[in-house]
Design a protein around this motif. Structure first.
Motif, PDB file in Angstrom:
ATOM      1  N   GLY A  93       0.766  -1.203  -0.099  1.00  7.10           N
ATOM      2  CA  GLY A  93       0.192  -0.024   0.193  1.00  7.10           C
ATOM      3  C   GLY A  93       0.812   1.233   0.106  1.00  7.10           C
ATOM      4  O   GLY A  93       1.800   1.383   0.795  1.00  7.10           O
ATOM      5  N   THR A 126       0.620   5.795  -0.533  1.00  4.71           N
ATOM      6  CA  THR A 126      -0.207   6.828  -0.271  1.00  4.71           C
ATOM      7  C   THR A 126      -0.083   7.978  -1.293  1.00  4.71           C
ATOM      8  O   THR A 126      -1.159   8.720  -1.741  1.00  4.71           O
ATOM      9  CB  THR A 126       0.220   7.939   0.886  1.00  4.71           C
ATOM     10  OG1 THR A 126       1.685   8.231   0.915  1.00  4.71           O
ATOM     11  CG2 THR A 126      -0.059   7.110   2.322  1.00  4.71           C
ATOM     12  N   ASN A 127       1.131   7.973  -2.133  1.00  3.32           N
ATOM     13  CA  ASN A 127       1.223   8.961  -3.208  1.00  3.32           C
ATOM     14  C   ASN A 127       1.577   7.751  -4.557  1.00  3.32           C
ATOM     15  O   ASN A 127       2.665   7.675  -4.614  1.00  3.32           O
ATOM     16  CB  ASN A 127       2.273   9.870  -2.935  1.00  3.32           C
ATOM     17  CG  ASN A 127       2.456  10.833  -4.033  1.00  3.32           C
ATOM     18  OD1 ASN A 127       2.561  10.474  -5.334  1.00  3.32           O
ATOM     19  ND2 ASN A 127       2.746  12.006  -3.721  1.00  3.32           N
ATOM     20  N   HIS A 148      -3.074   2.174  -3.872  1.00  3.77           N
ATOM     21  CA  HIS A 148      -3.852   2.667  -2.736  1.00  3.77           C
ATOM     22  C   HIS A 148      -4.561   1.346  -2.217  1.00  3.77           C
ATOM     23  O   HIS A 148      -4.877   0.623  -3.049  1.00  3.77           O
ATOM     24  CB  HIS A 148      -4.873   3.833  -3.302  1.00  3.77           C
ATOM     25  CG  HIS A 148      -4.262   4.963  -3.290  1.00  3.77           C
ATOM     26  ND1 HIS A 148      -4.822   6.075  -3.796  1.00  3.77           N
ATOM     27  CD2 HIS A 148      -2.944   5.347  -3.660  1.00  3.77           C
ATOM     28  CE1 HIS A 148      -4.156   7.242  -4.135  1.00  3.77           C
ATOM     29  NE2 HIS A 148      -2.893   6.666  -3.948  1.00  3.77           N
ATOM     30  N   GLY A 162      -9.837   2.256   0.812  1.00  2.32           N
ATOM     31  CA  GLY A 162      -9.818   3.500   0.650  1.00  2.32           C
ATOM     32  C   GLY A 162      -9.137   4.329   1.830  1.00  2.32           C
ATOM     33  O   GLY A 162      -9.113   5.540   1.732  1.00  2.32           O
ATOM     34  N   ALA A 163      -8.973   3.655   2.681  1.00  2.03           N
ATOM     35  CA  ALA A 163      -8.002   4.072   4.010  1.00  2.03           C
ATOM     36  C   ALA A 163      -6.708   4.459   3.576  1.00  2.03           C
ATOM     37  O   ALA A 163      -6.327   3.893   2.474  1.00  2.03           O
ATOM     38  CB  ALA A 163      -8.326   3.297   5.420  1.00  2.03           C
ATOM     39  N   ASP A 164      -6.112   5.304   4.366  1.00  2.00           N
ATOM     40  CA  ASP A 164      -4.803   5.407   4.116  1.00  2.00           C
ATOM     41  C   ASP A 164      -3.842   4.494   4.419  1.00  2.00           C
ATOM     42  O   ASP A 164      -3.891   3.479   5.321  1.00  2.00           O
ATOM     43  CB  ASP A 164      -4.166   6.772   4.990  1.00  2.00           C
ATOM     44  CG  ASP A 164      -4.798   7.928   4.759  1.00  2.00           C
ATOM     45  OD1 ASP A 164      -5.139   8.490   3.365  1.00  2.00           O
ATOM     46  OD2 ASP A 164      -4.596   8.883   5.452  1.00  2.00           O
ATOM     47  N   ALA A 165      -2.735   4.138   3.556  1.00  2.00           N
ATOM     48  CA  ALA A 165      -1.890   3.299   3.616  1.00  2.00           C
ATOM     49  C   ALA A 165      -0.889   3.532   4.813  1.00  2.00           C
ATOM     50  O   ALA A 165      -0.601   4.691   4.769  1.00  2.00           O
ATOM     51  CB  ALA A 165      -0.991   2.760   2.525  1.00  2.00           C
ATOM     52  N   SER A 166      -0.400   2.330   5.413  1.00  2.00           N
ATOM     53  CA  SER A 166       0.612   2.736   6.536  1.00  2.00           C
ATOM     54  C   SER A 166       1.436   1.344   6.627  1.00  2.00           C
ATOM     55  O   SER A 166       1.032   0.435   6.359  1.00  2.00           O
ATOM     56  CB  SER A 166      -0.163   3.067   7.864  1.00  2.00           C
ATOM     57  OG  SER A 166      -0.981   1.903   8.430  1.00  2.00           O
ATOM     58  N   ASP A 218       6.960   5.732   1.370  1.00  2.00           N
ATOM     59  CA  ASP A 218       5.861   5.600   2.083  1.00  2.00           C
ATOM     60  C   ASP A 218       6.276   4.812   3.662  1.00  2.00           C
ATOM     61  O   ASP A 218       5.368   4.421   4.541  1.00  2.00           O
ATOM     62  CB  ASP A 218       4.681   4.889   1.739  1.00  2.00           C
ATOM     63  CG  ASP A 218       4.059   5.757   0.610  1.00  2.00           C
ATOM     64  OD1 ASP A 218       3.482   6.586   1.130  1.00  2.00           O
ATOM     65  OD2 ASP A 218       3.965   5.367  -0.606  1.00  2.00           O
TER      66      ASP A 218
END
Length: 130
Positions: free
Chosen positions: A8, A10-11, A56, A60-64, A118
């Motif tokens: 995953g 984010t950009n 992504h 739909g949540a932010d990747a971490s 990331d």
């Protein structure tokens, strides 16, 4: 053993540029890129699987990055480990351990570790004698 690995990000444009450069050094080729989702996948030219995917998260949540998670990619030789590591750093990666022998794994284990932009931990390794 593996069908695919999904990392995953984010950009997506930044991640695509990073992984396109690093994975090319390992001899992987782009299988697809879909900017509408967004995601992309790379394979070895002669094999449909496994596939390495970035994009992504589906929910739909932010990747971490996960604590204790790491993806290790197999290099064809030690020079490819060196090239991919240098490419990763030039494209915004952060070193977690430069290329070298890791005899505590086995006598021929040659690897390098870095975090992508990331924060995902990636290893590039070769198990062959020099």
């Amino acid at each position: 053993m593996l069908s695919h690995v999904f990392v995953g990000v984010t950009n997506f444009p930044r991640a695509f540029a990073f992984y396109e450069a690093v994975l090319t050094d390992l001899g992987l080729v782009l299988k697809f890129r879909d900017d509408t989702r967004p995601w992309a996948g790379w394979i070895r030219a002669e094999q449909p699987r496994p596939i390495f995917l970035v994009g992504h998260p589906y929910d739909g949540a932010d990747a971490s990055p996960g604590n204790g998670q790491m993806v290790a990619l197999l290099a064809p030789d030690r020079m490819a480990v060196d090239r991919a590591f240098a490419t990763a750093l030039r494209h915004g990666g952060i070193s977690e351990g430069g290329p070298g022998l890791r005899p505590h794994y086995h006598p021929a284990y040659y690897g390098a570790y870095f975090r992508d932009p990331d924060g995902n931990k990636i290893c590039i390794c070769c198990h062959d004698e020099e």
